[in-house]
Design an enzyme around this catalytic site. Structure first.
Site, PDB file in Angstrom:
ATOM      1  CG  ASP A  19      -0.602  31.109 -20.268  1.00 47.31           C
ATOM      2  OD1 ASP A  19      -0.502  30.321 -19.304  1.00 47.31           O
ATOM      3  OD2 ASP A  19      -1.655  31.713 -20.531  1.00 47.31           O
ATOM      4  NE  ARG A  32      -1.818  23.402 -13.592  1.00 47.27           N
ATOM      5  CZ  ARG A  32      -2.149  24.337 -14.482  1.00 47.27           C
ATOM      6  NH1 ARG A  32      -3.175  24.157 -15.300  1.00 47.27           N
ATOM      7  NH2 ARG A  32      -1.468  25.456 -14.563  1.00 47.27           N
ATOM      8  CG  ASN A  67       2.774  31.525 -11.357  1.00 50.95           C
ATOM      9  OD1 ASN A  67       3.715  31.632 -12.151  1.00 50.95           O
ATOM     10  ND2 ASN A  67       1.511  31.714 -11.749  1.00 50.95           N
ATOM     11  NE  ARG A 187      -0.881  35.041 -21.323  1.00 55.00           N
ATOM     12  CZ  ARG A 187      -1.099  35.291 -20.052  1.00 55.00           C
ATOM     13  NH1 ARG A 187      -0.899  36.503 -19.580  1.00 55.00           N
ATOM     14  NH2 ARG A 187      -1.496  34.349 -19.230  1.00 55.00           N
ATOM     15  NE  ARG A 193      -4.667  36.493 -17.783  1.00 54.21           N
ATOM     16  CZ  ARG A 193      -5.445  35.501 -18.205  1.00 54.21           C
ATOM     17  NH1 ARG A 193      -6.390  35.741 -19.099  1.00 54.21           N
ATOM     18  NH2 ARG A 193      -5.284  34.268 -17.757  1.00 54.21           N
TER      19      ARG A 193
END
Length: 241
Positions: A19, A32, A67, A187, A193
């Site tokens: 992430d 991005r 996504n 993560r 999460r």
């Protein structure tokens, strides 16, 4: 790796939620997709580091079933990136002894990408140095739902009875049926999460949430996280001796 870290005490199977690519790019005033390209380069480094760090299995979360909600431009760019990555990295992965597998629902992916995935799995099938699993159009709930449907079909066809269904039976219908469960799930980016990733398989996994954005997650930081894992007391519901 820290001097007192021993790969034999580390996790054999590490799963990573990669992430922070988008935020990494935005911090630099770039689109991005610039971050996703940087993230793809980081994948190469982390995969290459696995043998020295004692990691036999690495599973990475590349694209989730959720996504698709992103902008059409970003999704299209990601799909192009996946295709180019597989074309560019196939020979290197093969020659490095990496066995590549893909998990997730391939139905929504374009034919060219699926063909490249199939070709890479076939090319690297006999490799054993590192087992790299790429979760592409993957969601934990979707995976369990698809497994339940296949299991129900086997019962309907009379090849399985409902009395024979247990956790081990269901596991055989999951995308990951040939893999051991992850020992450690990492993560990056500071989010705490699991985002629908390996829900069934991670029931007894250790979790590590790090603040580093994925494109900045170096081999040294990876080694540090693995070292921290070695200090944890894994009891699986029992009491320490």
């Amino acid at each position: 790796m820290p001097k007192d870290a021993d790969p034999r005490n580390g996790p054999g199977h590490v799963a990573i939620i990669m992430d922070g690519n988008g935020r990494w790019a935005q911090q630099r005033g770039r689109p991005r997709l610039f971050g996703h390209h940087a993230g793809a380069r980081r994948v190469r480094e982390i995969v290459a580091a696995c043998p020295d760090l004692g990691v036999k299995y690495l599973t990475i979360f590349a694209f989730s079933t959720e996504n698709w909600k992103r902008t059409q431009t970003e999704v299209a760019g990601l799909m192009t990136l996946f295709r180019k990555y597989l074309e560019r990295e196939a020979r290197e992965l093969f020659e490095s002894g990496v066995c590549v597998r893909f998990i997730g629902d391939r139905i929504r992916l374009d034919e060219k990408l699926v063909s490249l995935m199939d070709e890479l799995e076939l090319l690297t099938a006999d490799n054993t140095r590192v087992n790299l699993t790429v979760a592409l159009n993957y969601g934990g709930r979707d995976e369990v739902t698809r497994a339940a449907k296949r299991l129900a079909y086997e019962i309907e066809q009379g090849r399985l009875t409902h009395d024979a269904v247990d956790a081990e039976t269901l596991s055989r219908f999951l995308d990951t049926h040939v893999l051991p469960d992850p020992d450690l799930v990492i993560r990056t980016s500071g989010e705490a999460r699991i985002s629908n990733f390996l829900l069934w398989q991670s029931a007894y996994a250790e979790y590590e949430f790090v603040d580093t954005l994925w494109p900045d997650f170096t081999k040294a930081e990876f080694a540090k996280v693995l070292h921290n894992y070695g200090s944890r007391d894994r009891r699986f519901g029992a009491v320490s001796a």
